[in-house]
Each structure stands twice: as structure tokens, then as C-alpha cells.
Design an enzyme around this catalytic site. Sequence first.
Site, PDB file in Angstrom:
ATOM      1  N   ASP A 110       0.233  -1.278   0.285  1.00 13.07           N
ATOM      2  CA  ASP A 110       0.048  -0.160  -0.046  1.00 13.07           C
ATOM      3  C   ASP A 110       0.701   1.454  -0.321  1.00 13.07           C
ATOM      4  O   ASP A 110       2.046   1.371   0.902  1.00 13.07           O
ATOM      5  CB  ASP A 110      -0.752  -0.077   0.752  1.00 13.07           C
ATOM      6  CG  ASP A 110      -2.144  -1.075   1.250  1.00 13.07           C
ATOM      7  OD1 ASP A 110      -2.093  -1.605   0.273  1.00 13.07           O
ATOM      8  OD2 ASP A 110      -3.031  -0.296   1.935  1.00 13.07           O
ATOM      9  N   HIS A 255       3.724  -2.078   2.999  1.00 10.39           N
ATOM     10  CA  HIS A 255       3.396  -0.947   2.182  1.00 10.39           C
ATOM     11  C   HIS A 255       4.317  -0.621   1.620  1.00 10.39           C
ATOM     12  O   HIS A 255       6.101  -0.815   2.411  1.00 10.39           O
ATOM     13  CB  HIS A 255       3.515   0.188   3.425  1.00 10.39           C
ATOM     14  CG  HIS A 255       2.352   0.051   4.210  1.00 10.39           C
ATOM     15  ND1 HIS A 255       2.070  -1.090   5.576  1.00 10.39           N
ATOM     16  CD2 HIS A 255       0.987   0.131   4.033  1.00 10.39           C
ATOM     17  CE1 HIS A 255       0.778  -0.814   5.820  1.00 10.39           C
ATOM     18  NE2 HIS A 255       0.450  -0.286   5.231  1.00 10.39           N
TER      19      HIS A 255
END
Length: 313
Positions: A110, A255
Site C-alpha cells: 500500500d 507497505h
Amino acid sequence: MSVVGRSLRALARSWQQRSVQIASLGALALVLAFSAVVPFERSPERSARAERAPQRTLSEPPARRIVGPEKLPAPSPADAETTAVLAVGKAVGPIRHGGGARHMVALTFDDGPGPFTGPLLAVLRRTNTPATFFQVGRNLDENPLPARATTLLDEVELADHTYTHNSLVTMDFGKQQDEIVSSAATMQAHGEAAPRLFRPPYGAYNQDTLRLMNERGMAMILWSVDSEDYTRPGVDRIVDNVMKAVKPGSIILMHDGGGERSQTVAAVAKIIKRLRGRGYGLVTVPELLLKDPPQKADQEVAVVPPGAGEGAG
């Protein structure tokens, strides 16, 4: 092959015609090294619960956002992965994991692209590992070099993570729509296909978000394994968080943007090796949903209280 897969191959051929040679890992690393000098907004570290997560503070919204269609066209019948994604999303709603019938999992990343997207892509390329990236539209505009590098890998699925990464549950329907549509249009402006997957920031959504998924023709993808890499607990802890929770059908949250992600980059290679050592196949989210579709009863997604989505996202 999905629409995204075909788009990535077409873009790679276009780059080759322009004599941009990024066919080897060394050349890719060179391009990615330049991305480190592109400005990138580093947000505060976020907690594991959405209601406690500090929101990103963006200096000024862009004067103009790219406007795209409110509804995406129906996929081609030949596009089996996109068809499967939409069918599962319609039947199940928010998706946390696959069905668990096959020994496969999906790595997801992400908040990129950013300075650590490039080194992470190098790991994925070196290990021949598919992955799914949920991109923030604004970061695409601010980090064009890693964005372009992302599109050159065949086994990468690109997905929507809003334009600003602000919590959707604080917005009305129109503002939520603008976040999702603007991000998707920005992705297309950078040579990517229109995304069919969406992940809400912080995992927080409401009925307006679900309505948008249905009207626009997208599927909401959450996660079942939280690496907690956003807390920067150390490489070994990130690896342990994943390996202790993973099971067949897992969708794993990590992430590549939103902060300093060197620990994530270092952990990913170890995670890939250990997952394969346990016999797991690594796939993109669309491939997982095509080959191991989940059932609604298995998702364990009750109505999420406003702002109380689990994990970082």
C-alpha cells in the site's frame, strides 16, 4: 491474462521502441535509484486501528484533479481474472482472503509509489514474485519514475487506494467518489489500466463506499494478515508477523510508501523464501480470486464501525 497484465506488456514494448532498456535487474535498479531524489511525503507512523491512526496531512490539494468515468465498462469475456474479481466482489462484498482451498497467498503493498518502491520491485523481479500494489494517486504524480518502473513488471497488479489517502468515512458520497475516480484516472494518465481493485485507507469504509464499488464496477480488497511493517518493529518481527498468521488464501498487507520502508524491503525477500519453503504459491489478488474464490460466510467481515477498520492500510 487480466487487462492490467496486457497493458503492462504493451507499455513495455512501447518503451523498448523508444530505446529505453529496462530488461535487466541492473538497468531497473538504475532507474529506481533516480526515484530516491523525487520528493515524497512521509506521513506519521500509523497505529493498527483506524480510529487511532493519524491522518495524512497533504499541504494543498491539486488545483485540478484528472476526471474519469464514474462507471467502468464491463470486462471482456476473455478477461477471466477481471470477471472473477467482479463476480467475487458482488457475491461477497469486502474481501479479506481467498477460499483457502489451494496453497496460495497474495502479497499486497500500500501507499506507493515512493522511494522504496524501486528497491522492492527489484526484490520481486529477482525472485520472480507476483504482487499487488494499491497506489495513492497523488504519489503517482509526485513519484513518476518508480510509477513507470512498476508498470514494466508483468506479474504486478496495480490497484486504487484513493487520491489523498484520507479516511473515506469522514467524507460524503461525492467526496468519496472523487477520491476513487481521480486516483483511477491518474493511474491511467501514467500508462496504467483502469483499476478494478480498491482498498480503502486504514481499511475504513461505509455504505457509501460499498455503493461506489457496486456502481463503478470494482471489488474492495482488505486483508487477513497484517505485517505491521508500518510500526517499523524490525525486519525479523515483520517476517514473524506474517509467518505466524499466514494460511492458505491469505492476503498479506505490507507497505511500499507512506514512510521509511527499508525494513519492509529487507523483510520481503525473507518472507518470499519462507513462504515458498512451506509450499505456498505466490499470486496476485486477481489470480487468487480466480483460482481460489472465497465464500461470503468465510470472510468474517461484519459491518465495520466508522473509522474502526483493522490494520493500517
